[in-house]
Structures are given as C-alpha cells and as structure tokens.
Scaffold this motif. Structure first.
Motif, PDB file in Angstrom:
ATOM      1  N   GLN A 131      16.153 -18.057  18.539  1.00 15.20           N
ATOM      2  CA  GLN A 131      14.926 -17.400  18.097  1.00 15.20           C
ATOM      3  C   GLN A 131      14.404 -16.435  19.164  1.00 15.20           C
ATOM      4  O   GLN A 131      13.588 -15.564  18.870  1.00 15.20           O
ATOM      5  N   TYR A 132      14.877 -16.630  20.414  1.00 11.14           N
ATOM      6  CA  TYR A 132      14.340 -15.872  21.546  1.00 11.14           C
ATOM      7  C   TYR A 132      15.363 -15.929  22.661  1.00 11.14           C
ATOM      8  O   TYR A 132      15.884 -16.995  22.983  1.00 11.14           O
ATOM      9  N   SER A 133      15.663 -14.777  23.257  1.00  8.74           N
ATOM     10  CA  SER A 133      16.623 -14.730  24.359  1.00  8.74           C
ATOM     11  C   SER A 133      16.155 -13.658  25.339  1.00  8.74           C
ATOM     12  O   SER A 133      16.074 -12.481  24.993  1.00  8.74           O
ATOM     13  N   ALA A 134      15.819 -14.086  26.558  1.00 11.27           N
ATOM     14  CA  ALA A 134      15.249 -13.133  27.525  1.00 11.27           C
ATOM     15  C   ALA A 134      15.713 -13.466  28.936  1.00 11.27           C
ATOM     16  O   ALA A 134      15.960 -14.622  29.271  1.00 11.27           O
ATOM     17  N   GLU A 135      15.835 -12.420  29.747  1.00  8.01           N
ATOM     18  CA  GLU A 135      16.189 -12.590  31.153  1.00  8.01           C
ATOM     19  C   GLU A 135      14.982 -12.220  32.012  1.00  8.01           C
ATOM     20  O   GLU A 135      14.334 -11.180  31.787  1.00  8.01           O
ATOM     21  N   ILE A 136      14.666 -13.056  32.980  1.00  9.52           N
ATOM     22  CA  ILE A 136      13.509 -12.813  33.837  1.00  9.52           C
ATOM     23  C   ILE A 136      13.889 -11.786  34.902  1.00  9.52           C
ATOM     24  O   ILE A 136      14.838 -11.988  35.655  1.00  9.52           O
ATOM     25  N   GLN A 137      13.140 -10.688  34.949  1.00 11.83           N
ATOM     26  CA  GLN A 137      13.423  -9.630  35.908  1.00 11.83           C
ATOM     27  C   GLN A 137      12.423  -9.582  37.061  1.00 11.83           C
ATOM     28  O   GLN A 137      12.670  -8.948  38.078  1.00 11.83           O
ATOM     29  N   ASP A 138      11.294 -10.264  36.904  1.00 15.35           N
ATOM     30  CA  ASP A 138      10.269 -10.262  37.961  1.00 15.35           C
ATOM     31  C   ASP A 138       9.783 -11.697  38.127  1.00 15.35           C
ATOM     32  O   ASP A 138       9.408 -12.347  37.139  1.00 15.35           O
ATOM     33  N   PRO A 139       9.783 -12.232  39.340  1.00 16.99           N
ATOM     34  CA  PRO A 139       9.339 -13.615  39.557  1.00 16.99           C
ATOM     35  C   PRO A 139       7.939 -13.889  39.012  1.00 16.99           C
ATOM     36  O   PRO A 139       7.643 -15.007  38.589  1.00 16.99           O
ATOM     37  N   ASN A 140       7.077 -12.876  38.999  1.00 19.09           N
ATOM     38  CA  ASN A 140       5.719 -13.070  38.505  1.00 19.09           C
ATOM     39  C   ASN A 140       5.634 -13.121  36.982  1.00 19.09           C
ATOM     40  O   ASN A 140       4.549 -13.338  36.431  1.00 19.09           O
TER      41      ASN A 140
END
Length: 559
Positions: A131-140
């Motif tokens: 349903q959702y697929s994301a990569e974290i690009q910023d620690p904040n």
C-alpha cells in the motif's frame, strides 16, 4: 546533557508509539544500528526482537501478529537479499488484508545509483505489492515516513507497507524531535438512506444470505454480526479467512459452511438459491465471484470499508461503504420486528442436514495409514475453542477448511489469497507468543512444513508451546499432484522426496512423535498436546480419496 538521537532511535520511537511489542527479523551490516537499538544494552523500552532463521518467516510472523492483534506487524531485514527474501510474505500479507510494515536496510545514499554491494531498487520492487513504499532520504523525515507507513498498513484495505532505511540514515544524528502520538482517523457507518433501502430489500427477499469475508472477521465486526444474528436468523456462509465468525451458540441457526476453493460446497449451493446475497467485508481474492456467481444472476449488496472491484460476476445493486461494525449495528436496529421468511426454512433445513452429515462423516478404512477425515476429527477432539490453529497450504488445508469447526474469528488461520506455502509453523509460533496460556497448533503438509521448518530452532529457543501436525504422504506436493492427475495422464514435478520428520524435529531439540498405525492416531495426538514445548507429529496420511474434494462440481470445473 541531552542524549544524542540517531536514525535508529527514531525508528524505535515510532514502533513504541504505535504499540508494537514484537519485531521479527535478521540483522545485517546495512541496518545494524537499528538492531542494536532493538536488542542491545539500551533497548529496555524497545519492542522485543525475535531473530528468525529466514526473512520470509520473519514477515510471515509479522503477518500473523497483524492478523491476531489488529496492530501492524513489523519485520526488519538488511539490504539486498535480506529485503528480497521479504517479498513473498509482503505479497501474502497485502493480498490477505493483514497489516504489516517491513523496514529494509539499504546502502548509503551516495551509493544508491552505483553498482555497489547489495544496492537494490527495493522501493521499486515493493511498490506493486504494498500500500506504501518509500525510502528515507533525510534523517529528520524518519518519523513522518514511519507514521505514513503505519497509516497505510491500517487503511480501509489493510495491507503491507515498506520503508527503505539507508545505512547512513540509520546511523545519522537527528536534530528534529520525533512526532508525538497522533489521533487516528475513524470511519463512520454507511449512508443511513442506503441502510434503510437495504432493510426494504431484505424484507422483500425470499432467502437473504450473508457472505462474510476477510475484512469482516475482526473482533468488533464479529461481535456486531453476532448481535445481528441473535436478533435475526440469517444464514451465513464464511470464506476461509472468515472462519469462526459464527459462534458455537449460533452454529445450528446460522452456520452454512465455508467456501474458498472448489465450487461444490453447501455454501456454494445456498448462494445459488439466494435472491439476495449480502457480502460483508468480502474480498474477491479469497474466492472469485466467477466461482460462486458463475451465471452472474445473483442480486448482491456489498457492505465494506471500500468500494468493490467490479467485474462480470460481481456487480452489486448497492454498495454501502463505511465502518462495518457500526453499519451492522445500525442495520440490526433498523430491522426491528423482522422475521426470516418461514418459506425458506425447508430449503435451509436440507442444507443444514448436508452440513451435519459432513460433520458426522466416518473416515473409511485406509491403506495402513490415517485417512484425512480421521486426522481432522482427531485434531478437533484435542483443540479447544480458545486454541489457535494455523493451516499451511496443501491437500490437508482443503480437508481442514471443509470439516474442521472453529467458533472464534482468527482462530483458524488460512492463507487463501496467495495460498502461500510455509505459513503454518511461523503463524502458530506467533499465536504461542501472544497467547502462551494456550497450545498453538500448526497443521502442515510435509512439503509446506519443510519450507519453514528451520524455525523449529526459533520455537525451541523461545520454548513455545506449539504442536505441529505434519500430514505426510511420502514427499509429494499433493495438492498439485491430485489436480494434475485429474487433467493429465500423469502428474509431473510433484515428488520432492521423503524426509524423516521425527529425526528432523529432534535435530532442532523439539520432540518428535510418529503415528505408526491408524489406530494409534488419537493416543499420539493426545500425548503431543500434553507435552511441554515444541512438538512435531508425523502423521502418514492416505490421500487416495483426494479427487473426491473436487467431485460433483456445480460447474464441472476446478476452482
């Protein structure tokens, strides 16, 4: 001095705020800080980490956690093959409406677009099956991405979410404070005018039937359905994943079988005779409408949390979208004074008689090994209503789904969206973790058992009270075998070789028992249920009657 917070701290903070108390997975270099936060010296307030023997089993266990608790099950794996091994379980959970969140390690951001060690476009791989697929690009941004992943897993159609955590984000110092606990969205009942129209449809129908599906099988919806059934004697057909929604006290009045594979069951026949089918939380992936509405003539009203997928065999005359529990309670109130049509009782009695005959079927004599019906009956004798029974996939699951009675939702767990081999043991292990006061029972074929049998080591490590009953036909993928034999001169590619199940179990430190002859079946199972810790029972089984499972098909076609 204020404690420094790293990316891994924020992930754990999110897990804790969402009420997650168990996390499953296997560590690796690209995500090791997160594992340190879950299982290191500073992890006292973190969820408990269960280290598995394979990432696929970790996500199966997260799926069971989600199905049994209603919360989001969480699995964690490292980059590359670790993430790759999650895909089957993620696909299964997403198809079967179970809320899961997988957190996958990833290479450092500077290496994302290089041909570097374990660099994989994991969010692209996961996007079609979540349903959702994301990569974290910023620690904040960790906190907000985790929050959105949790929300997606718990949406109107529950399912899987995936978050990719690059190594340098996992290790990075975070300057923003994590998000606080926030109010979750709530859904109201279906439109009042539509509920009133449904009441009129019911009152003018000769034989209305409720078909309950996977989204209708959680605790609140089940209680609302049972309140409705106590007031009005509707017949109910369960899909496999809605097994147990009809309680023991309502069984005689309202239980009219389960559907989920071949189109030849009492439930199929009843639906064919109905002039109004009310689907509640039904998902086509459980049992396609082309099976139970092959002619496309049934009048269907769809109650669900989201609009239906329309096809040639599923075109509802009404759709009532909203919170299912509150919608059923509203329907209960609006139906006041309604009595189920007396003219339908003779036909319902005939169907009930067929079901009762199935329940009382005596296992025929078999070829020196146990008949499937005898195994089902022996399991039934040893299982209480409070125990959880998980089915792997294979011929055994058809016999169990048809003949094993269960009276609480989610207590008979079946994979009928993806029919994924290997789920039985990992699911039962989670049931044992969540409910240590009861035995958990995994029912597997020899093929499916070997898909995830290495988790016996995990079961022994945690001293889980799991009884695994292996239907052993001598090393065949029998569910494929008997269907091939119905279509071709001979079956192909179905023999994987015999395994000594008892020695296999004992090699992990589990107890191993074998039913040496059919007359020993009851005594051996009784002994298994009396033992402490993981027990594996090898039950040689006679599948020579399997073709009967597909006999007398309404449309002469396999499901």
């Amino acid at each position: 001095m204020e404690k420094k917070l790293y990316g891994a701290d924020i992930v754990v903070d999110s897990l804790r705020k969402h009420g997650i108390d168990l996390v499953f997975g296997i560590p690796g270099a690209k995500i090791d800080r997160l594992f340190e936060m879950l299982d290191g010296k500073d992890s006292a307030d973190a969820p408990k980490l269960v280290v598995t023997r394979h990432e696929q089993n970790a996500i199966f266990m997260a799926q069971a956690y989600g199905r049994l608790t209603g919360k989001t099950g969480v699995a964690v794996a490292t980059s590359g093959p670790g993430v790759g091994n999650l895909t089957t379980g993620i696909m299964t959970a997403n198809a079967e409406g179970d809320p899961v969140l997988a957190v996958g390690g990833q290479v450092q951001r500077k290496d994302l677009h290089r041909a570097t060690h374990q660099s994989t476009p994991s969010t692209e791989i996961m996007a079609p099956i979540t349903q959702y697929s994301a990569e974290i690009q910023d620690p904040n941004n960790i906190s907000e991405i985790m929050a959105n992943a949790f929300e997606a897993s718990q949406g109107t159609r529950k399912g899987a979410a995936f978050v990719s955590l690059p190594q340098d984000v996992d290790d990075a110092q975070v300057t923003e404070k994590p998000l606080p606990i926030y109010e979750k969205p709530k859904m109201g009942p279906a439109d009042p005018a539509d509920l009133a129209k449904l009441v009129e449809l019911i009152k003018h129908s000769k034989m209305p039937v409720i078909l309950i599906g996977q989204r209708g099988a959680d605790e609140n919806i089940t209680r609302a359905l049972q309140r409705l059934l106590h007031d009005y004697a509707f017949p109910v057909v369960e899909t496999y994943q809605a097994a147990g929604v009809v309680s023991r006290d309502l069984e005689e009045q309202s239980y009219f079988g389960r559907i989920g594979l071949f189109r030849n069951q009492v439930g199929d026949q009843l639906l064919q005779q109905s002039d109004l089918v009310i689907t509640v939380g039904y998902d086509p992936i459980e049992y396609e409408p082309r099976n139970w509405n092959k002619e496309g003539q049934l009048r269907i009203v769809n109650l669900d949390t989201l609009p239906a997928q329309i096809d040639n065999h599923f075109t509802p005359i009404m759709q009532l979208v909203g919170n299912l529990a509150t919608s059923l309670d509203q329907l209960d109130h609006l139906l006041k004074g309604y009595e189920y049509p007396a003219a339908a009782q003779d036909q319902l009695a005939t169907y009930k008689q067929q079901l009762d005959q199935d329940k009382k079927l005596q296992a025929p004599a078999s070829n020196g090994v146990s008949h499937p019906l005898a195994v089902v009956q022996a399991i039934q004798e040893n299982v209480t209503d409070d125990m959880y029974v998980t089915l792997d996939v294979g011929s055994h699951y058809i016999w169990m789904a048809r003949h094993f009675r269960c009276y609480q939702p989610r207590h008979l767990m079946i994979s009928n969206g993806m029919q994924t081999l290997g789920v039985g043991l990992p699911w039962a292990m989670v049931a044992a973790m969540l409910h240590p006061e009861h035995k958990a029972v995994a029912v597997c074929g020899d093929g499916g058992f070997l898909f995830s049998g290495a988790e016996l080591a995990t079961a022994v490590q945690h001293h889980l009270n799991v009884v695994t009953i292996v239907w052993n036909d001598g090393g065949h993928y029998d569910m494929v075998k008997f269907q091939e034999e119905m279509k071709y001169p001979q079956a192909a590619g179905v023999k994987f070789g015999d395994v000594d199940i008892v020695k296999y179990a004992e090699s992990f430190g589990a107890a191993g028992l074998r039913v040496e002859q059919p007359e020993d079946l009851t005594a051996v199972l009784k002994k298994a249920f009396s033992m402490d810790g993981p027990v594996v029972v090898d039950v040689p089984v006679d599948y020579s009657n399997n073709k009967d499972l597909a006999a007398n098909l309404i449309d002469s076609q396999l499901g």
